[in-house]
Design a protein around this motif. Structure first.
Motif, PDB file in Angstrom:
ATOM      1  N   UNK A 100       0.836  -1.196   0.000  1.00  0.00           N
ATOM      2  CA  UNK A 100       0.000   0.000   0.000  1.00  0.00           C
ATOM      3  C   UNK A 100       0.878   1.257   0.000  1.00  0.00           C
ATOM      4  N   UNK A 101       0.289   2.363  -0.429  1.00  0.00           N
ATOM      5  CA  UNK A 101       1.015   3.626  -0.477  1.00  0.00           C
ATOM      6  C   UNK A 101       1.474   4.047   0.908  1.00  0.00           C
ATOM      7  N   UNK A 102       0.631   3.860   1.921  1.00  0.00           N
ATOM      8  CA  UNK A 102       0.994   4.307   3.268  1.00  0.00           C
ATOM      9  C   UNK A 102       2.222   3.557   3.775  1.00  0.00           C
ATOM     10  N   UNK A 103       2.358   2.284   3.437  1.00  0.00           N
ATOM     11  CA  UNK A 103       3.542   1.522   3.845  1.00  0.00           C
ATOM     12  C   UNK A 103       4.752   1.956   3.028  1.00  0.00           C
ATOM     13  N   UNK A 104       4.542   2.230   1.758  1.00  0.00           N
ATOM     14  CA  UNK A 104       5.621   2.722   0.898  1.00  0.00           C
ATOM     15  C   UNK A 104       6.196   4.015   1.471  1.00  0.00           C
ATOM     16  N   UNK A 105       5.321   4.931   1.877  1.00  0.00           N
ATOM     17  CA  UNK A 105       5.778   6.247   2.327  1.00  0.00           C
ATOM     18  C   UNK A 105       6.252   6.241   3.772  1.00  0.00           C
ATOM     19  N   UNK A 106       5.467   5.646   4.655  1.00  0.00           N
ATOM     20  CA  UNK A 106       5.752   5.757   6.087  1.00  0.00           C
ATOM     21  C   UNK A 106       6.760   4.735   6.585  1.00  0.00           C
ATOM     22  N   UNK A 107       6.939   3.663   5.853  1.00  0.00           N
ATOM     23  CA  UNK A 107       7.922   2.659   6.262  1.00  0.00           C
ATOM     24  C   UNK A 107       9.159   2.750   5.378  1.00  0.00           C
ATOM     25  N   UNK A 108       9.007   2.389   4.100  1.00  0.00           N
ATOM     26  CA  UNK A 108      10.184   2.256   3.245  1.00  0.00           C
ATOM     27  C   UNK A 108      10.841   3.590   2.913  1.00  0.00           C
ATOM     28  N   UNK A 109      10.094   4.567   2.453  1.00  0.00           N
ATOM     29  CA  UNK A 109      10.714   5.848   2.109  1.00  0.00           C
ATOM     30  C   UNK A 109      11.351   6.495   3.333  1.00  0.00           C
ATOM     31  N   UNK A 110      10.593   6.548   4.431  1.00  0.00           N
ATOM     32  CA  UNK A 110      11.106   7.213   5.625  1.00  0.00           C
ATOM     33  C   UNK A 110      12.313   6.484   6.211  1.00  0.00           C
ATOM     34  N   UNK A 111      12.276   5.146   6.227  1.00  0.00           N
ATOM     35  CA  UNK A 111      13.396   4.387   6.776  1.00  0.00           C
ATOM     36  C   UNK A 111      14.642   4.532   5.907  1.00  0.00           C
ATOM     37  N   UNK A 112      14.464   4.528   4.604  1.00  0.00           N
ATOM     38  CA  UNK A 112      15.608   4.716   3.705  1.00  0.00           C
ATOM     39  C   UNK A 112      16.214   6.101   3.885  1.00  0.00           C
TER      40      UNK A 112
END
Length: 221
Positions: free
Chosen positions: A56-68
């Motif tokens: 989902x977009x929320x996981x893409x943004x709040x998990x992967x993008x932010x963690x990277x």
């Protein structure tokens, strides 16, 4: 931050076998494991392109993008491909809904990373898993599916699978012990109460007709 023992073992296996299905309880650090794998591979192959697929977009943004971003991978390295964003970079983030629009002839991918991979068993997404990649990593808290498709999923990773169940995570102190508590809610609005009662009655009837939850869970999708 040092890796947990399980993360180090899984990372070593992934780098050696170049494909791995990781089934680890929620909160144990699958994203941390993945980012460390990206760092290690980039040291050897800085030319490789990574594609991370989120459900989902929320996981893409709040998990992967932010963690990277926290780990030092900025916008110059991380591209976003979903909705109206069509940015390809050395590490590209996309969703399961958007990945089918990517033309891999124009954007070659060397490393495929699939989060919550148990959701990727539709015919179109299975074709993606069957493609040839230099490295392939699948992540899930639980790969088991009602339609038994998880057995095929394991085959796509040539039976390379690493498990880290919740019982071991609690034993190792990776996650804290917890208790479930049911909290009752008083529904006072008549319309909502009627709707709730209808859904509850329908649900009970489905369980009766199907022979109980366990029996229904064994049925094919």
């Amino acid at each position: 931050m040092a890796l947990y023992k399980w993360q180090s073992e899984a990372l070593e296996t992934f780098l050696r076998e170049k494909q791995l299905l990781v089934e680890a309880a929620t909160g144990t650090g699958k994203s941390k494991l993945t980012i460390e794998a990206i760092k290690d591979i980039r040291k050897i192959h800085p030319e490789y392109n990574f594609l991370i697929v989120a459900p989902k977009i929320v996981i893409l943004e709040k998990v992967w993008r932010d963690e990277l971003y926290k780990e030092g991978f900025g916008p110059e390295t991380v591209g976003l491909y979903y909705s109206y964003a069509h940015e390809f970079s050395k590490i590209t983030l996309t969703t399961m809904a958007s990945i089918q629009r990517i033309d891999f002839r124009k954007f070659p991918v060397d490393i495929l990373i699939c989060d919550e991979i148990h959701n990727m068993m539709s015919p179109k997404l299975i074709k993606l898993l069957n493609q040839k990649f230099e490295y392939k990593l699948g992540l899930s808290a639980s790969i088991q599916r009602r339609d038994q498709q998880h057995w095929k999923m394991i085959q796509y990773f040539d039976y390379h699978k690493y498990e880290y169940p919740m019982s071991e995570a609690i034993r190792d102190g990776v996650i804290n012990k917890f208790n479930f508590t049911l909290v009752g809610v008083n529904i006072v609005e008549p319309e909502i109460r009627l709707e709730y009662d209808k859904i509850n009655t329908d649900y009970k009837q489905v369980l009766i007709n199907g022979g109980g939850f366990e029996q229904i869970n064994r049925l094919p999708a």
